[in-house]
Design an enzyme around this catalytic site. Sequence first.
Site, PDB file in Angstrom:
ATOM      1  N   ASP A  92       0.826  -1.205   0.000  1.00  0.00           N
ATOM      2  CA  ASP A  92       0.000   0.000   0.000  1.00  0.00           C
ATOM      3  C   ASP A  92       0.856   1.248   0.000  1.00  0.00           C
ATOM      4  OD1 ASP A  92       0.785   0.428   2.698  1.00  0.00           O
ATOM      5  OD2 ASP A  92      -0.826  -0.883   3.389  1.00  0.00           O
ATOM      6  N   LYS A 152      -3.773   2.735   0.323  1.00  0.00           N
ATOM      7  CA  LYS A 152      -4.738   3.361   1.213  1.00  0.00           C
ATOM      8  C   LYS A 152      -4.165   4.671   1.739  1.00  0.00           C
ATOM      9  CE  LYS A 152      -5.233  -0.155   4.000  1.00  0.00           C
ATOM     10  NZ  LYS A 152      -5.735  -0.972   5.122  1.00  0.00           N
ATOM     11  N   GLY A 174       3.444  -0.867   6.169  1.00  0.00           N
ATOM     12  CA  GLY A 174       4.311   0.121   6.785  1.00  0.00           C
ATOM     13  C   GLY A 174       4.326  -0.035   8.294  1.00  0.00           C
ATOM     14  N   ILE A 214       0.408  -2.636  15.004  1.00  0.00           N
ATOM     15  CA  ILE A 214       0.237  -1.311  15.603  1.00  0.00           C
ATOM     16  C   ILE A 214      -0.395  -0.412  14.553  1.00  0.00           C
ATOM     17  CG2 ILE A 214       1.358   0.675  16.667  1.00  0.00           C
ATOM     18  CD1 ILE A 214       3.478  -1.143  17.755  1.00  0.00           C
ATOM     19  N   MET A 264      -1.234   8.817  11.788  1.00  0.00           N
ATOM     20  CA  MET A 264      -2.232   9.224  10.783  1.00  0.00           C
ATOM     21  C   MET A 264      -3.032  10.447  11.246  1.00  0.00           C
ATOM     22  SD  MET A 264      -3.447   5.373   9.672  1.00  0.00           S
ATOM     23  CE  MET A 264      -3.409   4.760  11.375  1.00  0.00           C
TER      24      MET A 264
END
Length: 460
Positions: A249, A271, A302, A307, A384
Amino acid sequence: MNYFPLFLNLHDQHCLVVGGGDVAARKIRLLAAAGGKITVVAPQLCEELVQAVLDNKLVYLAASFNESQLQNTRLVIAATNSEEVNRHVFEACEARGILVNAVDDPGSCRFITPAIVDRSPLMIAISTSGGVPVLARQLRSQLEALIPHGYGDLAQMASDFREEVKQTLTSVDARKQFWEKTLAGPIPDMVFAGQHAAARQAFSAAIKADADAPVQGAVYLVGCGPGNPDLLTFRALRLMQQADVVLYDNLVSAPILEMVRRDAERVYVGKKSNNHAVRQEEINQLLVRYALQGKKVLRLKGGDPFIFGRGGEEIEELAGAGVAFEVVPGITSAAGASCYAGIPLTHRDYAQSVTFVTGHRRDGEVELDWPRLVSPTETVVVYMGVAQVEKICAQLIKHGRNPDTPAAMVEKATLSKQRVVVGTLSNLAQKVLDQGIKPPALIIIGEVVSLHDKLKWLAD
């Protein structure tokens, strides 16, 4: 790539070397070892080449170079101390489509000769594209020490069994699985110990054992860390070279993707925040589908799969479908970003605990347990959180965290383009906006951020 790497079959092919000194002699040794038919053009020869002529190992033309000497020639090496002559040789070869190399003159080369680790039939070639030959030789020396000479015997023995494997195991996937399992088992150690007869018996037994065995698929969830390929685990590297199919991704960096085996099928399931090329449910189903086809499936993720990597969701689907799987941990982005930014997540004088949270939820809103994130002795790391940085900072202040609490945003952590923006809860959002920070990036909040200027070791 500056040069396309290849191995050239020169057996019984005519090769021309222009020059008769020690440099020419070194090149001639390699050409002779490869089975080339060698002609040397030079006004005079060094002692080594004189002896080679006497031993009928090469043809000698006591002359200067001229283009008529190129007739029926496959490969040419210009090894003179005259740039003018070397250039003349290069241009004449170019006009005729002949491969040509001018020693220590990349501008007059159609190919360059690499540093070589010779474990024939296994050959390892190392090149710096002609820029720093000394570096290539240093790497060769290191590999010489690491790679046993027995690898040549192993390569030859495996080659001897190749046709039998092909005839016995009719599918490509079955053959691939056989070779990967066999070459990772005890047979190589038998060869290295000189037990060649026992190794051949073991090869034959392994082929018979695999003849009727079904091809087993499996899925490997591999954490790629924050992006720097130097931070991959050994297990991750091995699996990247064995995979049939790779699902990756947006968080998998290009340098890491380049380390995947060249012939693996690559499936992008990218994503980004609020922009999913493939929905998570579809990714889960793809993993199952490929594995049930007997494929070795690599799911590159990643950071660390467990996690905020949705690894748990994916292996739930695999377990329910009865698919074998393995999870390979990676360096989580918080650890990579904090280390490369010089911001320790814990410190006896500043923070006695650390909490990881995500700034992205299923419904697109950030709903965290804000009251438990306001302790001045706790570091908070937000994954994020780029799109929600203003709301995150405002909520922490609203629930009691000091507006002057140091905070940082780390973009493209551990990579050459890493950027660190440092501010406070009251101004970080504006600084991030001003700097044009984009994902992948994460937020570090707490007094430990104040150590960045003192402890940073990687230039911003």
